[in-house]
Design a protein around this motif. Structure first.
Motif, PDB file in Angstrom:
ATOM      1  N   THR A  34      29.770  18.918  11.670  1.00 49.42           N
ATOM      2  CA  THR A  34      28.580  18.080  11.848  1.00 49.42           C
ATOM      3  C   THR A  34      28.640  17.341  13.176  1.00 49.42           C
ATOM      4  O   THR A  34      27.631  17.199  13.873  1.00 49.42           O
ATOM      5  CB  THR A  34      28.467  17.069  10.694  1.00 49.42           C
ATOM      6  OG1 THR A  34      28.437  17.776   9.452  1.00 49.42           O
ATOM      7  CG2 THR A  34      27.206  16.240  10.829  1.00 49.42           C
ATOM      8  N   THR A  44      26.079  17.571  16.436  1.00 44.60           N
ATOM      9  CA  THR A  44      25.502  16.385  17.059  1.00 44.60           C
ATOM     10  C   THR A  44      25.847  16.321  18.539  1.00 44.60           C
ATOM     11  O   THR A  44      25.013  15.946  19.370  1.00 44.60           O
ATOM     12  CB  THR A  44      26.016  15.117  16.350  1.00 44.60           C
ATOM     13  OG1 THR A  44      25.805  15.243  14.944  1.00 44.60           O
ATOM     14  CG2 THR A  44      25.291  13.886  16.853  1.00 44.60           C
ATOM     15  N   SER A 100      25.832  13.178  12.461  1.00 44.24           N
ATOM     16  CA  SER A 100      24.642  13.218  11.606  1.00 44.24           C
ATOM     17  C   SER A 100      23.685  14.284  12.123  1.00 44.24           C
ATOM     18  O   SER A 100      23.444  14.382  13.323  1.00 44.24           O
ATOM     19  CB  SER A 100      23.943  11.854  11.586  1.00 44.24           C
ATOM     20  OG  SER A 100      22.741  11.918  10.851  1.00 44.24           O
ATOM     21  N   ARG A 143      19.214   9.866  15.855  1.00 37.88           N
ATOM     22  CA  ARG A 143      20.222  10.445  14.969  1.00 37.88           C
ATOM     23  C   ARG A 143      21.036   9.319  14.338  1.00 37.88           C
ATOM     24  O   ARG A 143      21.509   8.429  15.041  1.00 37.88           O
ATOM     25  CB  ARG A 143      21.147  11.382  15.734  1.00 37.88           C
ATOM     26  CG  ARG A 143      20.519  12.717  16.095  1.00 37.88           C
ATOM     27  CD  ARG A 143      21.544  13.623  16.764  1.00 37.88           C
ATOM     28  NE  ARG A 143      20.976  14.904  17.126  1.00 37.88           N
ATOM     29  CZ  ARG A 143      20.984  15.968  16.340  1.00 37.88           C
ATOM     30  NH1 ARG A 143      21.558  15.893  15.147  1.00 37.88           N
ATOM     31  NH2 ARG A 143      20.447  17.110  16.733  1.00 37.88           N
ATOM     32  N   ARG A 162      22.455   7.492  10.219  1.00 38.33           N
ATOM     33  CA  ARG A 162      22.564   7.500   8.763  1.00 38.33           C
ATOM     34  C   ARG A 162      21.988   6.195   8.214  1.00 38.33           C
ATOM     35  O   ARG A 162      22.174   5.137   8.827  1.00 38.33           O
ATOM     36  CB  ARG A 162      24.017   7.647   8.322  1.00 38.33           C
ATOM     37  CG  ARG A 162      24.637   8.992   8.684  1.00 38.33           C
ATOM     38  CD  ARG A 162      26.075   9.090   8.215  1.00 38.33           C
ATOM     39  NE  ARG A 162      26.663  10.368   8.571  1.00 38.33           N
ATOM     40  CZ  ARG A 162      26.590  11.470   7.829  1.00 38.33           C
ATOM     41  NH1 ARG A 162      25.940  11.429   6.669  1.00 38.33           N
ATOM     42  NH2 ARG A 162      27.151  12.587   8.224  1.00 38.33           N
TER      43      ARG A 162
END
Length: 409
Positions: free
Chosen positions: A67, A71, A251, A263, A265
């Motif tokens: 991940t 990113t 993310s 980007r 969370r």
């Protein structure tokens, strides 16, 4: 060179040392030859050739490595490199995947080397060997290509240029034994960049204490991390070193923060932004890997890690130390020549800028003098015109008085 080699083994010349190159004579051309355009030609030519950058990621499973890469490069890499089953394999797998990235006419062949299974087994003694063997195998391939006459002109570079090692966000006062032992063994073979994964799991105070603990372990166990060690281009190092080890948050999703999609969370207690320097060091790590030191990572891989491995291989084959010294002497001359050329180009650019500024100021002064001269001429003409007007008016008055006097008579 063959004669020196023969004499050495006949005992007539036990250690000839590095061969002496003829001294160069400095000449100054009487007129411009266009030599100063060579760096521009090289830059233009290099832009046409694709670049290769090989990035390995390692660390325990579940730390968000794939991940994070998705990113980092702002591209859908996750589906390509994510393993199907994290715990299915009993050994560490090596999964290299190559992507072609293009930006402003520059092509980058990015090879991401994932290591699923690292640290997942109860017996972790064999976790290190597949990774170390892969790195050394790429050095062997490059060394064999150098010795080959067929592909020596354009050697495909599959050597690992950087290793992102993900540390778990435990927040304890030291690294675990697996991390310490692996980093001790690997830091002399590749550029290691330590990363604290899932930094949003730690409070700011915990991040600060954890970083200090990791740096203490690095110093205690002589773990040499990039860019503190090995980096040759140190122009931006001082700014980046204060963030080592880098805290990151990965993310794939965009969240709404103050009306802007970024980007990050979302949690019940608030939002975490990936590219916010107050939340993690993602932007600093990206600047190091891509913005400032990607070429330096490639260069140090060749000049430090590969050169060390190559020297060990050659020494293992019984090659004389004097010949190795010749190689080091030649490479040092090349590096010094590149550095001197860059310094000379900078000096020439500064001299050209100074000359341009001087010419602009000289032209401005000339224009001001001409403007002042024109103003003086205009003023003088106005004064002459005013005097002529007064003379004409006086003559007109005298003429009218004369006409009146005649009419009275």
């Amino acid at each position: 060179m063959p004669l020196e080699y023969a004499l050495q083994f006949r005992g007539l010349n036990p250690d000839p040392g590095p061969w002496k190159l003829p001294r160069s004579v400095t000449l100054r051309p009487n007129s411009s030859l266009g030599i100063a355009e060579l760096p521009k030609q090289q830059a233009k030519r290099s832009k046409k050739r694709p670049y290769a950058f090989n990035l390995m990621v390692a660390g325990e499973s579940g730390l968000g490595k794939t991940t994070f890469l998705n990113t980092l490069f702002n591209a859908p890499l996750t589906e390509k490199i994510a393993p199907q089953n994290l715990f299915a394999s009993k050994t560490v797998e090596i999964n290299p995947t190559t992507f072609e990235l293009t930006e402003d006419g520059v092509t980058l062949f990015l090879t991401v080397i994932d290591t699923p299974g690292f640290g997942d087994q109860l017996n972790r003694e064999t976790n290190f060997e597949p990774i170390i063997n892969y790195i050394e195998k790429q050095h062997d391939k490059y060394l064999a290509a150098e010795r080959s006459q067929e592909i020596r002109g354009n050697i495909p570079d599959t050597r690992v240029h950087a290793l992102l090692y993900f540390l778990p966000p435990t927040g304890i006062n030291r690294m675990n034994d697996l991390d310490v032992e692996f980093l001790q063994r690997i830091c002399s073979k590749v550029n290691v960049i330590p990363v604290i994964a899932k930094a949003d799991a730690l409070a700011p105070e915990e991040v600060s204490l954890y970083k200090k603990a990791i740096l203490r372990d690095f110093e205690q166990y002589d773990i040499r991390a990039y860019p503190t060690f090995h980096a040759e281009d140190r122009e931006f190092i001082a700014e980046l070193e204060q963030h080592i080890p880098f805290t990151v948050i990965g993310s794939d999703k965009l969240i709404n923060v103050n009306g802007k999609m970024v980007r990050g969370r979302s949690y019940r207690w608030g939002n975490v932004e990936v590219e916010n320097p107050l939340h993690c060091d993602f932007v600093h790590l990206r600047e190091l890997l891509i913005g400032t030191n990607m070429q330096d990572l490639i260069d140090t891989t060749h000049s430090i890690h590969y050169a060390t491995y190559r020297g060990q291989k050659i020494r293992g084959n019984g090659r004389p130390e004097s010949f190795l010294a010749c190689d080091d002497f030649y490479e040092s001359r090349i590096e010094n020549a590149k550095r001197n050329l860059a310094d000379e180009m900078q000096k020439k650019e500064e001299a050209m800028r100074q000359r341009f500024v001087a010419k602009v100021r000289e032209k401005e002064q000339s224009l001001r003098e001409r403007e002042e001269a024109l103003n003086n001429t205009r003023q003088k003409m106005l004064e002459e015109l005013e005097a002529l007007r007064k003379t004409v008016e006086a003559e007109e008055v005298a003429y009218n008085e004369l006409v009146s006097a005649k009419q009275k008579k």
